[in-house]
Motif scaffolding. Structure first.
Motif, PDB file in Angstrom:
ATOM      1  N   PRO A 174       0.827  -1.209   0.000  1.00 17.58           N
ATOM      2  CA  PRO A 174       0.000   0.000   0.000  1.00 17.58           C
ATOM      3  C   PRO A 174       0.862   1.260   0.000  1.00 17.58           C
ATOM      4  CG  PRO A 174      -0.798  -1.587   1.609  1.00 17.58           C
ATOM      5  CD  PRO A 174       0.535  -2.083   1.146  1.00 17.58           C
ATOM      6  N   ALA A 175       0.255   2.373  -0.321  1.00 19.12           N
ATOM      7  CA  ALA A 175       0.970   3.651  -0.397  1.00 19.12           C
ATOM      8  C   ALA A 175       1.503   4.086   0.961  1.00 19.12           C
ATOM      9  CB  ALA A 175       0.034   4.730  -0.944  1.00 19.12           C
ATOM     10  N   GLU A 176       2.519   4.947   0.909  1.00 18.06           N
ATOM     11  CA  GLU A 176       3.088   5.617   2.077  1.00 18.06           C
ATOM     12  C   GLU A 176       3.797   4.665   3.044  1.00 18.06           C
ATOM     13  OE1 GLU A 176       0.135   8.104   3.851  1.00 18.06           O
ATOM     14  OE2 GLU A 176      -0.194   9.267   2.017  1.00 18.06           O
ATOM     15  N   MET A 177       4.343   3.606   2.523  1.00 21.59           N
ATOM     16  CA  MET A 177       5.156   2.726   3.368  1.00 21.59           C
ATOM     17  C   MET A 177       6.478   3.423   3.666  1.00 21.59           C
ATOM     18  SD  MET A 177       6.588  -1.129   2.592  1.00 21.59           S
ATOM     19  CE  MET A 177       5.100  -1.937   3.190  1.00 21.59           C
ATOM     20  N   PRO A 178       6.967   3.393   4.904  1.00 18.53           N
ATOM     21  CA  PRO A 178       8.275   3.978   5.217  1.00 18.53           C
ATOM     22  C   PRO A 178       9.364   3.392   4.326  1.00 18.53           C
ATOM     23  CG  PRO A 178       7.104   3.388   7.232  1.00 18.53           C
ATOM     24  CD  PRO A 178       6.311   2.818   6.104  1.00 18.53           C
ATOM     25  N   ALA A 179      10.252   4.237   3.849  1.00 17.41           N
ATOM     26  CA  ALA A 179      11.292   3.796   2.914  1.00 17.41           C
ATOM     27  C   ALA A 179      12.152   2.674   3.497  1.00 17.41           C
ATOM     28  CB  ALA A 179      12.165   4.981   2.511  1.00 17.41           C
ATOM     29  N   ALA A 180      12.427   2.761   4.792  1.00 17.82           N
ATOM     30  CA  ALA A 180      13.275   1.732   5.417  1.00 17.82           C
ATOM     31  C   ALA A 180      12.606   0.359   5.354  1.00 17.82           C
ATOM     32  CB  ALA A 180      13.575   2.112   6.861  1.00 17.82           C
ATOM     33  N   LEU A 181      11.293   0.327   5.571  1.00 17.64           N
ATOM     34  CA  LEU A 181      10.563  -0.939   5.503  1.00 17.64           C
ATOM     35  C   LEU A 181      10.453  -1.413   4.056  1.00 17.64           C
ATOM     36  CD1 LEU A 181       9.007  -3.165   6.890  1.00 17.64           C
ATOM     37  CD2 LEU A 181       6.955  -1.719   6.821  1.00 17.64           C
ATOM     38  N   GLN A 182      10.189  -0.481   3.154  1.00 21.42           N
ATOM     39  CA  GLN A 182      10.137  -0.789   1.721  1.00 21.42           C
ATOM     40  C   GLN A 182      11.425  -1.481   1.268  1.00 21.42           C
ATOM     41  OE1 GLN A 182      10.405   2.690  -0.699  1.00 21.42           O
ATOM     42  NE2 GLN A 182       9.469   1.758  -2.508  1.00 21.42           N
ATOM     43  N   ASN A 183      12.546  -0.918   1.648  1.00 17.27           N
ATOM     44  CA  ASN A 183      13.833  -1.472   1.238  1.00 17.27           C
ATOM     45  C   ASN A 183      14.149  -2.793   1.939  1.00 17.27           C
ATOM     46  OD1 ASN A 183      14.505   0.594  -0.598  1.00 17.27           O
ATOM     47  ND2 ASN A 183      15.178   1.930   1.075  1.00 17.27           N
ATOM     48  N   LYS A 184      13.691  -2.942   3.177  1.00 13.93           N
ATOM     49  CA  LYS A 184      13.930  -4.187   3.897  1.00 13.93           C
ATOM     50  C   LYS A 184      13.186  -5.342   3.222  1.00 13.93           C
ATOM     51  CE  LYS A 184      13.772  -6.294   8.512  1.00 13.93           C
ATOM     52  NZ  LYS A 184      13.429  -6.107   9.940  1.00 13.93           N
TER      53      LYS A 184
END
Length: 330
Positions: A264-274
């Motif tokens: 979903p939209a607006e996921m924190p970048a750190a979590l996105q990359n993890k």
């Protein structure tokens, strides 16, 4: 004085909440995953997207130490499942396997969508790409793509092609090819690529763009003839079949399908990359690459940036193809 004090207290509370949000986000990233992850498949069970999702989901679950639960939410060409994902929290526990259709083509073939493909999703990583084969029934008197085009030019509008339905990738890919080749073909739509391929096999329809995953075996046993592959390079599964670019000298011609993971939209970048890092590790494992290649899929797994770029480029490309084809958004 009392009013001023209340406002000041409210402002301080707001600032306090804002200052704690990064901490909460960091804690959430560090804890992920501490419960099962749900992977939405916006198509029915048993199809190619479902097959990929279940194999990738199983491997991801082993990598992250939590079960990955695959959920099929089919309907409306994938828009029901995609819409469902947009209503979930961006906490890493709801993901979706999208395709070139759901995240590049659909805005051009539907009059309206309940979401924006660029604003309402967080790109994670591309799983892989799979080309189409241009296949004909063996009774068609054309051994090469050049011969097929010459045949079509001698009979404008008489040579038929099958598709999985109006606005599908097999329909638009065929129209893209016909436009680039300067020929006019007669479109015979079906309710799904399975029934379409059956009628090509039966000789009721002349040609089809079909994913290599399902057309490979009929080509090998002589029930279909492969004229070209629609990727920019030859498929390792059929190295003797030329690309459309090679056969016709059509620069930059490519009509492929891809699978990708979204949140979903607006996921924190750190979590996105993890999450992307975990998925890319899974995708590039030798066993996974071997399995996907056996299905005609070449692994990509290059993270969020490449996926976002590819979605935008393919959106622009297929928007033009839809206009060229004359297809009216439904």
């Amino acid at each position: 004085m009392k009013k001023w004090f209340i406002c000041k207290a409210a402002a301080a509370a707001l600032l306090g909440c804002m200052s704690m949000q990064p901490g909460f986000a960091q804690d959430a990233v560090a804890a992920w995953p501490d419960k099962p992850v749900h992977l939405i498949v916006p198509f029915a069970a048993g199809g190619s997207t479902d097959l990929v999702a279940r194999r990738v989901g199983e491997a991801l679950g082993k990598e992250i130490g939590q079960p990955v639960v695959v959920e099929n939410k089919a309907g409306a060409g994938g828009t029901i499942g995609a819409s469902y994902l947009t209503r979930q929290p961006a906490d890493g526990y709801s993901l979706m396997i999208g395709t070139i259709s759901t995240h590049a083509i659909h805005p051009s073939v539907f009059k309206s969508l309940p979401y924006d493909i660029f604003k309402d999703f967080t790109p994670i990583t591309m799983v892989g790409t799979i080309p189409d084969l241009i296949v004909v029934n063996p009774d068609v008197p054309a051994k090469t793509l050049g011969e097929f085009i010459a045949l079509a030019k001698s009979k404008p509008g008489e040579i038929t092609y099958a598709s999985g339905g109006p606005g599908t990738s097999s329909h638009l890919g065929s129209e893209y090819f016909a436009y680039e080749a300067g020929i006019k073909l007669n479109h015979i739509p079906f309710k799904g690529s399975g029934p379409a391929l059956i009628d090509v096999l039966g000789g009721h329809v002349d040609m089809m763009l079909d994913v290599i995953m399902t057309s490979l075996e009929p080509v090998k046993n002589g029930r279909l003839r492969a004229l070209a592959v629609t990727s920019s390079s030859r498929s390792p599964l059929m190295p003797d079949v030329p690309t459309v670019q090679e056969a016709l000298g059509l620069k930059d011609f490519e009509a492929i399908i891809w699978f990708a993971i979204y949140a979903p939209a607006e996921m924190p970048a750190a979590l996105q990359n993890k999450i992307a890092s975990s998925l890319d590790k899974v995708l590039h494992a030798p066993d996974m690459e071997k399995f996907l290649l056996s299905q005609g899929i070449e692994v990509v797994g290059e993270g969020p940036g490449q996926l976002a770029k590819r979605s935008r480029l393919d959106y622009e490309k297929w928007k033009k193809v839809v206009e060229i084809s004359g297809f009216q958004p439904q």
